[in-house]
Write a protein that holds these residues in place. Structure first.
Motif, short mmCIF file in Angstrom:
data_model
loop_
_atom_site.label_atom_id
_atom_site.label_comp_id
_atom_site.label_asym_id
_atom_site.label_seq_id
_atom_site.Cartn_x
_atom_site.Cartn_y
_atom_site.Cartn_z
N GLU A 146 0.97 -1.28 -0.03
CA GLU A 146 0.01 0.02 -0.30
C GLU A 146 0.87 1.17 -0.01
OE1 GLU A 146 -2.58 -0.21 3.48
OE2 GLU A 146 -3.90 -1.43 2.41
N PHE A 147 0.42 2.25 -0.47
CA PHE A 147 1.07 3.44 -0.67
C PHE A 147 1.23 4.07 0.47
CE2 PHE A 147 0.16 8.12 -0.58
CZ PHE A 147 1.55 8.65 -1.13
N LYS A 148 0.07 4.28 1.46
CA LYS A 148 0.36 4.69 2.81
C LYS A 148 1.42 4.08 3.67
CE LYS A 148 -3.63 2.55 4.81
NZ LYS A 148 -5.05 2.82 5.57
N THR A 149 1.49 2.88 3.47
CA THR A 149 2.43 1.98 4.13
C THR A 149 3.80 2.41 3.97
OG1 THR A 149 0.81 0.38 4.83
CG2 THR A 149 3.04 -0.10 5.12
N ALA A 150 4.08 2.45 2.52
CA ALA A 150 5.44 2.46 2.05
C ALA A 150 5.96 3.73 2.17
CB ALA A 150 5.29 2.40 0.46
N LEU A 151 5.24 4.93 1.97
CA LEU A 151 5.67 6.16 2.33
C LEU A 151 5.81 6.66 3.78
CD1 LEU A 151 6.68 8.74 1.01
CD2 LEU A 151 4.27 9.35 0.85
N SER A 152 4.85 5.92 4.60
CA SER A 152 5.07 6.14 5.98
C SER A 152 6.25 5.45 6.41
CB SER A 152 3.96 5.51 6.43
OG SER A 152 2.73 6.46 6.46
N GLU A 153 6.73 4.29 6.16
CA GLU A 153 7.97 3.78 6.28
C GLU A 153 9.19 4.50 6.22
OE1 GLU A 153 7.51 -0.27 5.00
OE2 GLU A 153 6.19 -0.88 6.47
N THR A 154 9.09 5.08 4.74
CA THR A 154 10.14 5.94 4.30
C THR A 154 10.56 7.17 5.05
OG1 THR A 154 9.99 5.05 1.99
CG2 THR A 154 11.01 7.28 2.18
N LEU B 125 -0.30 12.06 5.63
CA LEU B 125 0.80 11.69 5.08
C LEU B 125 1.33 12.70 3.85
CD1 LEU B 125 2.66 9.20 4.73
CD2 LEU B 125 1.18 8.13 3.19
N ILE B 126 0.24 13.11 3.10
CA ILE B 126 0.67 14.32 2.19
C ILE B 126 1.41 15.34 2.94
CG2 ILE B 126 -0.07 15.66 0.26
CD1 ILE B 126 -0.40 13.04 -0.30
N LYS B 127 0.68 15.61 3.85
CA LYS B 127 1.27 16.98 4.89
C LYS B 127 2.84 16.63 5.23
CE LYS B 127 0.25 19.62 9.12
NZ LYS B 127 -0.47 19.76 10.22
N ARG B 128 3.01 15.56 5.61
CA ARG B 128 4.36 14.79 6.27
C ARG B 128 5.28 15.18 5.04
NH1 ARG B 128 5.46 9.40 8.70
NH2 ARG B 128 7.11 10.25 9.09
N LEU B 129 4.92 14.77 3.89
CA LEU B 129 5.90 14.97 2.54
C LEU B 129 5.94 16.43 2.13
CD1 LEU B 129 7.59 13.60 0.32
CD2 LEU B 129 5.43 13.40 -1.14
N LEU B 130 4.95 17.28 2.16
CA LEU B 130 5.21 18.64 1.77
C LEU B 130 6.03 19.49 2.72
CD1 LEU B 130 1.84 19.18 -0.03
CD2 LEU B 130 4.04 19.05 -0.97
N SER B 131 5.92 19.08 4.12
CA SER B 131 6.61 19.58 4.98
C SER B 131 8.08 19.72 4.94
CB SER B 131 6.29 19.14 6.51
OG SER B 131 6.72 17.78 6.86
N ARG B 132 8.71 18.67 3.94
CA ARG B 132 10.10 18.69 3.88
C ARG B 132 10.58 19.69 2.49
NH1 ARG B 132 8.30 14.67 6.51
NH2 ARG B 132 9.77 13.33 8.12
N LYS B 133 11.51 20.04 2.56
CA LYS B 133 12.31 21.09 1.41
C LYS B 133 12.09 20.24 0.11
CE LYS B 133 14.91 23.98 4.38
NZ LYS B 133 16.14 24.59 4.59
#
Length: 367
Positions: free
Chosen positions: A114-122, A152-160
């Motif tokens: 699953e996308f949410k699992t894979a990206l969360s783990e990364t 999860l989208i928020k976590r990603l976009l909070s990074r530069k």
């Protein structure tokens, strides 16, 4: 749009248009970012099998081919992560990429799950190791509303230097507002979203409200948000394609990609400031933009620099559309009482050429 049951399926016209936007944007993203960074990441969250029934390329192959076409000038390490939940499609994608034979500086991996699992783990791994993420472009293209939490989208976009292009299922979502309200809230990132959408009477009103709420959530974590509305052959909206970034140049390049993808005027996209304002693609966008621009500045005296920055950051239009619109307003041709008076000298004291709007051009919009 229901999720296909087969391993591969027929390519829909709106999906082809979406992939065209993706291609045009990556044609700019890879070369520009590789000049300044030695590692780039392309992340495909719902990757699919890599091809469609008639042999058309899926998003993973589109991304790899664009990078390979520019590989002569790309010295960076390019990391590709393709997440696909179904085992048969993941295997099909691996075979397709193997036949493509990417160069050695391409580090690719198909991740089953699953996308949410894979990206969360990364992201968890990077956080635990206190590592910065390389510039990342994430293409997130689900069939429905499951597995795409806004947190999860928020976590990603909070990074530069991270950007997202997301398929937001505005119309299909309406089936779940009463049945699965919490899922709608999680998707949008708003605890009251399902209630706010559900109290509206018509499908159009609910679609507009869902889009508005999702845009508001994105704008809390991204400086620039743009969306492109996809419709079926009858003109009924199917979904919205949202782009979010904190980089002004990335925002402008995505607008260019959207205009290139709809050169024939078959689709439309909406102004990121006013989600109810639809900007239709026509053969003469300068003519379309002239009254919009006049309403933004009527009665004001400004420099061309300010107008061009407003266009770049706040509207769906491009700089070339701005110059075409200003020419029409200066000519006072067929725009009723809409016009501009332009000084014959620029800010630096040099004379301007009529019809040109270089930096420092001074103009007054009529009331």
């Amino acid at each position: 749009m229901a999720s296909p049951k087969e391993t591969i399926w027929e390519l829909e016209p709106h999906t082809a248009a979406k992939h065209l936007i993706l291609r045009h944007y990556l044609e700019a993203w890879f070369p520009i970012l590789s000049k300044y960074h030695n590692r780039l990441v392309y992340y495909d969250g719902f990757a699919g099998p890599g091809r469609y029934k008639q042999g058309e390329e899926g998003s993973p192959i589109v991304a790899l081919r664009v990078a390979m076409e520019h590989s002569a000038g790309l010295d960076s390490e390019l990391v590709f992560r393709f997440v696909e939940e179904r085992e048969d499609r993941a295997k099909h994608l691996e075979d397709e990429i193997g036949r493509l034979d990417p160069p050695n500086n391409f580090k690719w991996k198909v991740i089953p799950g699953e996308f949410k699992t894979a990206l969360s783990e990364t992201l968890d791994y990077l956080d635990n190791k206190r590592l910065a993420i390389a510039p990342t472009f994430a293409f997130i293209d689900p069939f429905g509303i499951k597995g795409l939490p806004f947190s999860l989208i928020k976590r990603l976009l909070s990074r530069k230097r991270c950007e997202v292009l997301i398929t937001f299922m505005t119309t299909p979502m309406q089936r779940f507002i009463e049945k699965l309200p919490n899922q709608v809230n999680v998707l949008i990132g708003n605890d009251n979203a399902a209630e706010q959408i559900g109290r509206l009477a018509t499908a159009r009103e609910r679609s507009l409200e869902a889009r508005q709420l999702y845009q508001e959530s994105l704008r809390r974590v991204a400086s620039f948000v743009r969306f492109f509305r996809m419709s079926d052959e009858t003109g009924r909206p199917i979904y919205d394609l949202f782009f979010a970034t904190n980089n002004a140049q990335g925002h402008y390049k995505m607008k260019e990609a959207m205009w290139k993808a709809d050169a024939l005027g078959e689709y439309s996209f909406c102004d990121g400031v006013d989600p109810n304002q639809i900007t239709l693609f026509t053969p003469d966008p300068g003519c379309d933009y002239a009254p919009v621009l006049w309403r933004s500045y009527k009665g004001k005296t400004v420099y061309s620099d300010d107008v061009l920055k407003h266009t770049r950051d706040k509207t769906p239009f491009l700089e070339k559309h701005t110059r075409a619109a200003l020419k029409l307003l200066e000519a006072k041709d067929g725009l009723k009482n809409m016009s501009i008076d332009v000084s014959n000298k620029k800010r630096d004291g040099l004379h301007r050429i009529k019809g040109a709007f270089a930096a420092g051009t001074h103009m007054t919009f009529s009331k």
